[in-house]
Motif scaffolding. Structure first.
Motif, PDB file in Angstrom:
ATOM      1  N   ILE A   4       0.844  -1.196   0.000  1.00  0.00           N
ATOM      2  CA  ILE A   4       0.000   0.000   0.000  1.00  0.00           C
ATOM      3  C   ILE A   4       0.877   1.242   0.000  1.00  0.00           C
ATOM      4  O   ILE A   4       1.813   1.355   0.806  1.00  0.00           O
ATOM      5  CB  ILE A   4      -0.938   0.024   1.226  1.00  0.00           C
ATOM      6  CG1 ILE A   4      -1.930  -1.147   1.161  1.00  0.00           C
ATOM      7  CG2 ILE A   4      -1.695   1.350   1.305  1.00  0.00           C
ATOM      8  CD1 ILE A   4      -2.851  -1.229   2.369  1.00  0.00           C
ATOM      9  N   LEU A   5       0.591   2.156  -0.909  1.00  0.00           N
ATOM     10  CA  LEU A   5       1.271   3.454  -0.942  1.00  0.00           C
ATOM     11  C   LEU A   5       0.399   4.473  -0.218  1.00  0.00           C
ATOM     12  O   LEU A   5      -0.758   4.678  -0.583  1.00  0.00           O
ATOM     13  CB  LEU A   5       1.514   3.891  -2.384  1.00  0.00           C
ATOM     14  CG  LEU A   5       1.996   5.339  -2.586  1.00  0.00           C
ATOM     15  CD1 LEU A   5       3.323   5.594  -1.876  1.00  0.00           C
ATOM     16  CD2 LEU A   5       2.115   5.655  -4.083  1.00  0.00           C
ATOM     17  N   LEU A   6       0.961   5.116   0.800  1.00  0.00           N
ATOM     18  CA  LEU A   6       0.254   6.130   1.574  1.00  0.00           C
ATOM     19  C   LEU A   6       0.881   7.493   1.275  1.00  0.00           C
ATOM     20  O   LEU A   6       2.068   7.704   1.540  1.00  0.00           O
ATOM     21  CB  LEU A   6       0.355   5.819   3.070  1.00  0.00           C
ATOM     22  CG  LEU A   6      -0.282   6.802   4.037  1.00  0.00           C
ATOM     23  CD1 LEU A   6      -1.776   6.946   3.779  1.00  0.00           C
ATOM     24  CD2 LEU A   6      -0.028   6.354   5.484  1.00  0.00           C
ATOM     25  N   ILE A   7       0.084   8.410   0.710  1.00  0.00           N
ATOM     26  CA  ILE A   7       0.559   9.745   0.364  1.00  0.00           C
ATOM     27  C   ILE A   7      -0.151  10.747   1.269  1.00  0.00           C
ATOM     28  O   ILE A   7      -1.370  10.940   1.159  1.00  0.00           O
ATOM     29  CB  ILE A   7       0.283  10.076  -1.119  1.00  0.00           C
ATOM     30  CG1 ILE A   7       0.781   8.954  -2.036  1.00  0.00           C
ATOM     31  CG2 ILE A   7       0.937  11.403  -1.512  1.00  0.00           C
ATOM     32  CD1 ILE A   7       0.386   9.118  -3.498  1.00  0.00           C
ATOM     33  N   THR A  17      -1.154   6.234  10.518  1.00  0.00           N
ATOM     34  CA  THR A  17      -1.843   5.380   9.541  1.00  0.00           C
ATOM     35  C   THR A  17      -0.908   4.294   9.032  1.00  0.00           C
ATOM     36  O   THR A  17      -1.318   3.135   8.845  1.00  0.00           O
ATOM     37  CB  THR A  17      -2.359   6.218   8.352  1.00  0.00           C
ATOM     38  OG1 THR A  17      -3.153   7.295   8.839  1.00  0.00           O
ATOM     39  CG2 THR A  17      -3.185   5.366   7.403  1.00  0.00           C
ATOM     40  N   SER A  18       0.350   4.652   8.830  1.00  0.00           N
ATOM     41  CA  SER A  18       1.331   3.662   8.368  1.00  0.00           C
ATOM     42  C   SER A  18       1.490   2.536   9.382  1.00  0.00           C
ATOM     43  O   SER A  18       1.496   1.350   9.031  1.00  0.00           O
ATOM     44  CB  SER A  18       2.673   4.354   8.123  1.00  0.00           C
ATOM     45  OG  SER A  18       3.657   3.410   7.749  1.00  0.00           O
ATOM     46  N   ARG A  19       1.603   2.881  10.664  1.00  0.00           N
ATOM     47  CA  ARG A  19       1.739   1.863  11.705  1.00  0.00           C
ATOM     48  C   ARG A  19       0.496   0.981  11.792  1.00  0.00           C
ATOM     49  O   ARG A  19       0.586  -0.239  11.993  1.00  0.00           O
ATOM     50  CB  ARG A  19       1.991   2.545  13.051  1.00  0.00           C
ATOM     51  CG  ARG A  19       3.392   3.157  13.188  1.00  0.00           C
ATOM     52  CD  ARG A  19       3.543   3.877  14.509  1.00  0.00           C
ATOM     53  NE  ARG A  19       4.889   4.428  14.675  1.00  0.00           N
ATOM     54  CZ  ARG A  19       5.261   5.190  15.695  1.00  0.00           C
ATOM     55  NH1 ARG A  19       4.371   5.497  16.650  1.00  0.00           N
ATOM     56  NH2 ARG A  19       6.501   5.635  15.775  1.00  0.00           N
ATOM     57  N   MET A  20      -0.657   1.597  11.657  1.00  0.00           N
ATOM     58  CA  MET A  20      -1.912   0.850  11.708  1.00  0.00           C
ATOM     59  C   MET A  20      -1.960  -0.208  10.595  1.00  0.00           C
ATOM     60  O   MET A  20      -2.333  -1.364  10.831  1.00  0.00           O
ATOM     61  CB  MET A  20      -3.091   1.820  11.562  1.00  0.00           C
ATOM     62  CG  MET A  20      -4.463   1.180  11.688  1.00  0.00           C
ATOM     63  SD  MET A  20      -5.778   2.333  11.239  1.00  0.00           S
ATOM     64  CE  MET A  20      -5.409   3.739  12.306  1.00  0.00           C
ATOM     65  N   LEU A  21      -1.548   0.171   9.398  1.00  0.00           N
ATOM     66  CA  LEU A  21      -1.586  -0.742   8.255  1.00  0.00           C
ATOM     67  C   LEU A  21      -0.522  -1.833   8.377  1.00  0.00           C
ATOM     68  O   LEU A  21      -0.762  -2.988   8.027  1.00  0.00           O
ATOM     69  CB  LEU A  21      -1.402   0.042   6.951  1.00  0.00           C
ATOM     70  CG  LEU A  21      -2.516   1.036   6.610  1.00  0.00           C
ATOM     71  CD1 LEU A  21      -2.166   1.830   5.358  1.00  0.00           C
ATOM     72  CD2 LEU A  21      -3.852   0.319   6.422  1.00  0.00           C
ATOM     73  N   GLN A  22       0.646  -1.471   8.882  1.00  0.00           N
ATOM     74  CA  GLN A  22       1.702  -2.467   9.079  1.00  0.00           C
ATOM     75  C   GLN A  22       1.281  -3.501  10.106  1.00  0.00           C
ATOM     76  O   GLN A  22       1.601  -4.694   9.971  1.00  0.00           O
ATOM     77  CB  GLN A  22       2.998  -1.771   9.511  1.00  0.00           C
ATOM     78  CG  GLN A  22       3.663  -0.976   8.393  1.00  0.00           C
ATOM     79  CD  GLN A  22       4.833  -0.149   8.880  1.00  0.00           C
ATOM     80  OE1 GLN A  22       4.988   0.087  10.084  1.00  0.00           O
ATOM     81  NE2 GLN A  22       5.676   0.315   7.960  1.00  0.00           N
ATOM     82  N   ALA A  23       0.546  -3.064  11.130  1.00  0.00           N
ATOM     83  CA  ALA A  23       0.058  -3.991  12.153  1.00  0.00           C
ATOM     84  C   ALA A  23      -0.923  -5.003  11.578  1.00  0.00           C
ATOM     85  O   ALA A  23      -1.087  -6.102  12.121  1.00  0.00           O
ATOM     86  CB  ALA A  23      -0.599  -3.211  13.296  1.00  0.00           C
ATOM     87  N   GLU A  24      -1.559  -4.636  10.461  1.00  0.00           N
ATOM     88  CA  GLU A  24      -2.508  -5.540   9.800  1.00  0.00           C
ATOM     89  C   GLU A  24      -1.830  -6.451   8.778  1.00  0.00           C
ATOM     90  O   GLU A  24      -2.489  -7.225   8.090  1.00  0.00           O
ATOM     91  CB  GLU A  24      -3.603  -4.725   9.108  1.00  0.00           C
ATOM     92  CG  GLU A  24      -4.482  -3.946  10.060  1.00  0.00           C
ATOM     93  CD  GLU A  24      -5.274  -4.841  10.994  1.00  0.00           C
ATOM     94  OE1 GLU A  24      -5.692  -5.942  10.546  1.00  0.00           O
ATOM     95  OE2 GLU A  24      -5.470  -4.463  12.162  1.00  0.00           O
ATOM     96  N   GLY A  25      -0.511  -6.338   8.682  1.00  0.00           N
ATOM     97  CA  GLY A  25       0.226  -7.225   7.787  1.00  0.00           C
ATOM     98  C   GLY A  25       0.486  -6.674   6.401  1.00  0.00           C
ATOM     99  O   GLY A  25       0.964  -7.409   5.518  1.00  0.00           O
ATOM    100  N   TYR A  26       0.199  -5.401   6.155  1.00  0.00           N
ATOM    101  CA  TYR A  26       0.449  -4.803   4.845  1.00  0.00           C
ATOM    102  C   TYR A  26       1.873  -4.254   4.764  1.00  0.00           C
ATOM    103  O   TYR A  26       2.434  -3.776   5.768  1.00  0.00           O
ATOM    104  CB  TYR A  26      -0.534  -3.659   4.570  1.00  0.00           C
ATOM    105  CG  TYR A  26      -1.967  -4.108   4.443  1.00  0.00           C
ATOM    106  CD1 TYR A  26      -2.376  -4.916   3.394  1.00  0.00           C
ATOM    107  CD2 TYR A  26      -2.924  -3.716   5.394  1.00  0.00           C
ATOM    108  CE1 TYR A  26      -3.696  -5.323   3.283  1.00  0.00           C
ATOM    109  CE2 TYR A  26      -4.246  -4.119   5.285  1.00  0.00           C
ATOM    110  CZ  TYR A  26      -4.622  -4.925   4.223  1.00  0.00           C
ATOM    111  OH  TYR A  26      -5.927  -5.331   4.119  1.00  0.00           O
ATOM    112  N   MET A  27       2.470  -4.301   3.592  1.00  0.00           N
ATOM    113  CA  MET A  27       3.717  -3.607   3.334  1.00  0.00           C
ATOM    114  C   MET A  27       3.357  -2.167   2.973  1.00  0.00           C
ATOM    115  O   MET A  27       2.576  -1.945   2.038  1.00  0.00           O
ATOM    116  CB  MET A  27       4.489  -4.254   2.181  1.00  0.00           C
ATOM    117  CG  MET A  27       5.790  -3.542   1.822  1.00  0.00           C
ATOM    118  SD  MET A  27       6.552  -4.194   0.311  1.00  0.00           S
ATOM    119  CE  MET A  27       6.902  -5.876   0.824  1.00  0.00           C
ATOM    120  N   VAL A  28       3.885  -1.214   3.697  1.00  0.00           N
ATOM    121  CA  VAL A  28       3.504   0.186   3.512  1.00  0.00           C
ATOM    122  C   VAL A  28       4.703   1.000   3.029  1.00  0.00           C
ATOM    123  O   VAL A  28       5.788   0.941   3.618  1.00  0.00           O
ATOM    124  CB  VAL A  28       2.960   0.804   4.820  1.00  0.00           C
ATOM    125  CG1 VAL A  28       2.516   2.247   4.572  1.00  0.00           C
ATOM    126  CG2 VAL A  28       1.789  -0.026   5.352  1.00  0.00           C
TER     127      VAL A  28
END
Length: 364
Positions: A4-7, A17-28
């Motif tokens: 996932i790219l977060l801009i 938001t980046s930490r939240m997504l990483q905790a769900e197993g996504y590469m951010v």
């Protein structure tokens, strides 16, 4: 792992938001402005993009506009983030191609729900295209052997005659058999080329880059190209006297080779399914916007149900076994015409008259 790219230009929102997504197993991967985000999207090709609207250098609208014009990034799911909840902003984002829209502040469940919805939609789309490709492969694998069966049997049978009886043959008989073998081999070669071209057109029809490239080609001597194709086809069927030509010149937005393929398939169909001694008229004319190639014959025609399912090759493949390729040839012509922004029309009264018209845009 989904990337996932977060801009986002707000450091706190970006980090949380980046930490939240990483905790769900996504590469951010992250970018703190629109220009950097656009570059990373084109280099990294993420699975999904989450982008703020109000940013320096390039805003979110500029980012999505650029991505949607690039074939490599045009289909990436895109979610807008905004501190605004105005319907105008929402509408503008959707019109530019955004897949979803979240208003700040958003909850964890809202964000993950939006992401999961996009990935589920993407899985459905990918599954659909995989099935379509599998169907195409299966259709070709089933149909191709049938189409090649009869000319292959003819080649083997004639070759067997030569091997077993050459010593008892008259001198003039050997060249005659050789010509029949060559004709059967040519028929097999043409059929294989048709199947390969059809498969290529099916696999590239959603490639905007490829379509844009082929639409940049031009044919400037249309009268010469079509007339030459018509004469060769008439000669092949030993019906040169049945051919009636009335072709005007123009410049058309299509390559010589694709125009030749279209003309060959349409004209060949008319000669193949009309009796010797009846006319096959080939005419061409243009108005201010398009060129019309019209081919008229007085043969067996095309049944209404065939016209209704025309272009959907799989729906009438059984008829191809009987009519030896007519559906495939016209399906190829139709697909090529449509890829160039034109259209193909058929009007047929069986055993009276069939008119096939090809409309193609004039060169700009």
């Amino acid at each position: 792992m989904k990337k996932i790219l977060l801009i986002e230009d707000n450091p706190n929102v970006l980090q949380n938001t980046s930490r939240m997504l990483q905790a769900e197993g996504y590469m951010v991967i992250t970018a703190n402005n629109g220009r950097q985000g656009l570059e990373m999207a084109q280099q990294q090709i993420p699975s999904l993009i989450i982008c703020d609207i109000m940013m320096p250098e390039i805003d979110g609208y500029g980012v999505i506009s650029a991505l949607r014009t690039n074939p490599a990034t045009t289909a990436i799911p895109f979610i807008f983030l905004s501190a605004k909840s105005d319907k105008t902003d929402f509408r503008q984002g959707m019109e530019l191609g955004s897949d979803d829209y979240l208003t700040k502040p958003f909850t964890r469940d809202e964000l993950l729900g939006a992401i999961n919805a996009q990935f589920k939609k993407q899985d459905i789309i990918n599954s659909y295209y995989r099935q379509e490709l599998d169907n195409l492969r299966g259709n070709i694998s089933k149909s191709l052997p049938h189409q090649l069966l009869f000319p292959a049997i003819e080649v083997m049978g004639l070759a067997d005659i030569l091997v077993k009886n050459y010593h008892a043959m008259e001198a003039h008989e050997v060249p005659d058999i050789g010509k029949r073998i060559r004709k059967a081999g040519r028929n097999m070669h043409e059929m294989v080329k048709k199947f390969l071209l059809y498969a290529e057109l099916e696999s590239t029809e959603n490639s905007t880059e490829w379509i844009a490239q082929i639409r940049n080609s031009k044919t400037t001597f249309v009268d010469i190209e079509i007339a030459s194709c018509a004469k060769k086809t008439a000669e092949y069927y030993n019906r040169s006297t049945d051919l009636v030509l009335d072709i005007q010149d123009a410049a058309i937005q299509i390559s010589d080779s694709y125009l030749n393929t279209i003309a060959k398939e349409v004209i060949d169909n008319s000669f193949k399914f009309s009796p010797e001694g009846t006319s096959v008229s080939v005419s061409g004319s243009s108005d201010d916007k398009e060129y019309c190639l019209s081919v008229t014959d007085h043969g067996q025609g095309i049944e209404p149900e065939q016209i209704a399912s025309f272009g959907a090759y799989m729906k009438f493949e059984k008829k191809l076994y009987i009519q030896q390729g007519t559906g495939l040839g016209l399906a190829i012509a139709k697909r090529l015409v449509e890829l160039h922004g034109g259209r193909l029309e058929i009007n047929s009264v069986p055993y009276e008259q069939t008119v096939i018209k090809v409309f193609l845009p004039l060169a700009i």
